[in-house]
Design a protein around this motif. Structure first.
Motif, PDB file in Angstrom:
ATOM      1  N   ILE A 152       3.096  -0.420  -9.915  1.00 51.29           N
ATOM      2  CA  ILE A 152       2.242  -1.278 -10.178  1.00 51.29           C
ATOM      3  C   ILE A 152       1.387  -1.058 -11.569  1.00 51.29           C
ATOM      4  O   ILE A 152       1.090  -1.680 -12.470  1.00 51.29           O
ATOM      5  CB  ILE A 152       1.518  -1.970  -9.035  1.00 51.29           C
ATOM      6  N   SER A 153       0.922   0.208 -11.386  1.00 51.05           N
ATOM      7  CA  SER A 153       0.109   0.886 -12.245  1.00 51.05           C
ATOM      8  C   SER A 153       0.942   1.323 -13.781  1.00 51.05           C
ATOM      9  O   SER A 153       0.338   1.203 -14.545  1.00 51.05           O
ATOM     10  CB  SER A 153      -0.565   2.147 -11.888  1.00 51.05           C
TER      11      SER A 153
ATOM     12  N   ASN B 159       0.907  -1.244   0.208  1.00 43.36           N
ATOM     13  CA  ASN B 159      -0.155  -0.108   0.030  1.00 43.36           C
ATOM     14  C   ASN B 159       0.874   1.259   0.046  1.00 43.36           C
ATOM     15  O   ASN B 159       0.279   2.251   0.272  1.00 43.36           O
ATOM     16  CB  ASN B 159      -1.080   0.023   1.428  1.00 43.36           C
ATOM     17  N   LEU B 160       1.943   1.165  -0.132  1.00 42.05           N
ATOM     18  CA  LEU B 160       2.871   2.200  -0.338  1.00 42.05           C
ATOM     19  C   LEU B 160       2.785   3.078  -1.771  1.00 42.05           C
ATOM     20  O   LEU B 160       2.414   2.362  -2.625  1.00 42.05           O
ATOM     21  CB  LEU B 160       4.504   1.964  -0.112  1.00 42.05           C
ATOM     22  N   PRO B 161       2.608   4.253  -1.531  1.00 47.05           N
ATOM     23  CA  PRO B 161       2.326   5.323  -2.827  1.00 47.05           C
ATOM     24  C   PRO B 161       3.215   4.796  -4.057  1.00 47.05           C
ATOM     25  O   PRO B 161       2.826   4.583  -5.163  1.00 47.05           O
ATOM     26  CB  PRO B 161       2.399   6.688  -2.416  1.00 47.05           C
TER      27      PRO B 161
END
Length: 182
Positions: free
Chosen positions: A130-131, A122-124
């Motif tokens: 990933i995106s 969940n780290l930005p």
């Protein structure tokens, strides 16, 4: 398996193996030169992580500065001191090493706790990676941000470290000079 992954595993193996050999080596000269290999392997890992500025800094400061300082300290130390270091006991666990072992164990527990409690998914920057399908494109803004932050936001710590390094250099020069017999 991609070429980048093969390079990562190769450089990681070289870094870990050479670091373990440098730490366990009884011969100080070999340990210093294997440490040289470790630092270059780490610089290669930084290049693979697209941190080229950190890789160049690693080579210039650690390989070019710190390692040369270690070599000079080794060359300037007396033969008696080196013989004492070479003749140390082979016991891994002893009462004299207990504080160091306890400190290392405490550091390992803290590090293990941080790794287990960190929510890495969940780290930005992980979500952004990933995106982007795990491809980070290099840009010149990375190095610009480092320079701007060093000369504005972190100027006082930067100057404090430079004064500290200057004091260490003067102290090393004072310790290395030969005393004249009166």
């Amino acid at each position: 398996m991609t070429l980048v992954r093969v390079l990562f595993y190769f450089l990681s193996f070289i870094a870990i193996a050479s670091a373990l050999y440098a730490a366990a080596s009884k011969n100080l000269v070999r340990g210093i030169f294997v440490f040289f290999v470790t630092l270059f392997a780490l610089a290669g890992l930084y290049v693979l992580a697209l941190a080229d500025f950190v890789a160049v800094t690693q080579v210039v400061i650690y390989v070019g500065g710190i390692l040369v300082l270690i070599l000079f300290a080794f060359m300037l130390s007396g033969k008696e001191t080196l013989n004492v270091l070479q003749q140390q006991k082979d016991k891994f666990f002893s009462l004299a090493k207990l504080p160091a072992i306890l400190l290392a164990a405490l550091f390992f527990i803290v590090l293990l706790n941080v790794v287990l409690k960190a929510d890495a998914d969940n780290l930005p920057w992980v979500k952004e990676s990933i995106s982007l399908k795990n491809e980070i494109t290099p840009n010149v803004i990375m190095i610009d941000n480092i320079g701007i932050n060093l000369m504005t936001r972190y100027l006082l710590p930067f100057e404090a470290i430079s004064v500290l390094l200057l004091m260490a250099l003067v102290g090393a020069a004072h310790l290395s000079r030969k005393e004249g017999k009166a």
